[in-house]
Design a protein around this motif. Structure first.
Motif, mmCIF file in Angstrom:
data_model
loop_
_atom_site.group_PDB
_atom_site.id
_atom_site.type_symbol
_atom_site.label_atom_id
_atom_site.label_comp_id
_atom_site.label_asym_id
_atom_site.label_seq_id
_atom_site.Cartn_x
_atom_site.Cartn_y
_atom_site.Cartn_z
ATOM 1 N N GLU A 136 -4.808 -5.611 -9.866
ATOM 2 C CA GLU A 136 -3.897 -6.485 -10.608
ATOM 3 C C GLU A 136 -2.964 -5.674 -11.496
ATOM 4 O O GLU A 136 -1.771 -5.965 -11.586
ATOM 5 C CB GLU A 136 -4.693 -7.482 -11.448
ATOM 6 N N THR A 137 -3.493 -4.645 -12.142
ATOM 7 C CA THR A 137 -2.675 -3.808 -13.016
ATOM 8 C C THR A 137 -1.610 -3.074 -12.214
ATOM 9 O O THR A 137 -0.441 -3.032 -12.618
ATOM 10 C CB THR A 137 -3.555 -2.794 -13.776
ATOM 11 N N GLU A 138 -2.002 -2.508 -11.084
ATOM 12 C CA GLU A 138 -1.031 -1.816 -10.230
ATOM 13 C C GLU A 138 0.066 -2.772 -9.783
ATOM 14 O O GLU A 138 1.251 -2.425 -9.780
ATOM 15 C CB GLU A 138 -1.730 -1.207 -9.013
ATOM 16 N N SER A 139 -0.328 -3.968 -9.407
ATOM 17 C CA SER A 139 0.640 -4.969 -8.969
ATOM 18 C C SER A 139 1.587 -5.343 -10.104
ATOM 19 O O SER A 139 2.805 -5.451 -9.904
ATOM 20 C CB SER A 139 -0.091 -6.211 -8.460
ATOM 21 N N ASN A 140 1.044 -5.530 -11.297
ATOM 22 C CA ASN A 140 1.877 -5.879 -12.453
ATOM 23 C C ASN A 140 2.859 -4.764 -12.789
ATOM 24 O O ASN A 140 4.030 -5.026 -13.093
ATOM 25 C CB ASN A 140 1.005 -6.190 -13.672
ATOM 26 N N LYS A 186 4.025 -2.463 -10.707
ATOM 27 C CA LYS A 186 5.027 -2.408 -9.639
ATOM 28 C C LYS A 186 6.063 -3.517 -9.820
ATOM 29 O O LYS A 186 7.265 -3.273 -9.712
ATOM 30 C CB LYS A 186 4.365 -2.523 -8.271
ATOM 31 N N ASN A 187 5.600 -4.720 -10.103
ATOM 32 C CA ASN A 187 6.531 -5.839 -10.310
ATOM 33 C C ASN A 187 7.456 -5.580 -11.493
ATOM 34 O O ASN A 187 8.651 -5.875 -11.441
ATOM 35 C CB ASN A 187 5.765 -7.146 -10.518
ATOM 36 N N TYR A 188 6.904 -5.025 -12.563
ATOM 37 C CA TYR A 188 7.718 -4.733 -13.743
ATOM 38 C C TYR A 188 8.772 -3.676 -13.423
ATOM 39 O O TYR A 188 9.944 -3.834 -13.767
ATOM 40 C CB TYR A 188 6.833 -4.272 -14.902
ATOM 41 N N LEU A 220 15.346 0.107 -11.143
ATOM 42 C CA LEU A 220 15.521 1.554 -11.246
ATOM 43 C C LEU A 220 15.699 2.159 -9.860
ATOM 44 O O LEU A 220 15.257 1.595 -8.859
ATOM 45 C CB LEU A 220 14.299 2.186 -11.921
ATOM 46 N N ALA A 221 16.317 3.318 -9.827
ATOM 47 C CA ALA A 221 16.472 4.025 -8.559
ATOM 48 C C ALA A 221 15.103 4.514 -8.092
ATOM 49 O O ALA A 221 14.318 5.038 -8.873
ATOM 50 C CB ALA A 221 17.412 5.205 -8.729
ATOM 51 N N THR A 222 14.862 4.331 -6.812
ATOM 52 C CA THR A 222 13.605 4.800 -6.240
ATOM 53 C C THR A 222 13.764 6.243 -5.783
ATOM 54 O O THR A 222 14.876 6.784 -5.744
ATOM 55 C CB THR A 222 13.195 3.942 -5.032
ATOM 56 N N LYS A 223 12.672 6.848 -5.423
ATOM 57 C CA LYS A 223 12.710 8.215 -4.907
ATOM 58 C C LYS A 223 13.580 8.270 -3.654
ATOM 59 O O LYS A 223 14.376 9.195 -3.476
ATOM 60 C CB LYS A 223 11.293 8.698 -4.602
ATOM 61 N N ALA A 224 13.452 7.260 -2.805
ATOM 62 C CA ALA A 224 14.262 7.196 -1.583
ATOM 63 C C ALA A 224 15.748 7.071 -1.923
ATOM 64 O O ALA A 224 16.597 7.704 -1.274
ATOM 65 C CB ALA A 224 13.817 6.024 -0.716
#
Length: 97
Positions: A63-67, A69-71, A77-81
């Protein structure tokens, strides 16, 4: 026999999605009826606590990882890709000049 009892017990707990309290009551009943010893009951309770805690921790982490990521996605923001693509485009533009 004890391993079989553990497997059946935990399969039942998982299948029926019993709460810790209900499972604890089940262990107490088994001890009272003499189906398992007090020591086996203590071991089952400890293992049940560990399993419940592990599942709870895994769910909290997910749940924390999902939160997070959603935030981060909401910040746009620019992604690595994105950065890699821009770097490639800059390299191509520099080669052409």
């Amino acid at each position: 026999m004890e391993d079989l009892l553990k497997k059946v017990f935990f399969a039942g707990v998982g299948t029926m999605a019993l709460t810790y309290e209900k499972a604890n009551d089940l262990v107490k009943d088994l001890v009272e009826k003499g189906k398992i010893t007090v020591e086996q009951g203590k071991q089952l309770n400890e293992e049940l606590k560990r399993v419940a805690c592990d599942k709870s921790n895994a769910q909290n982490i997910t749940e924390t990882e999902s939160n997070i990521k959603n935030y981060l996605d909401s910040l746009n923001l620019a992604t690595k890709a994105d950065i890699e693509n821009l770097s490639k485009r800059i390299d191509e533009l520099e080669k052409n000049n």
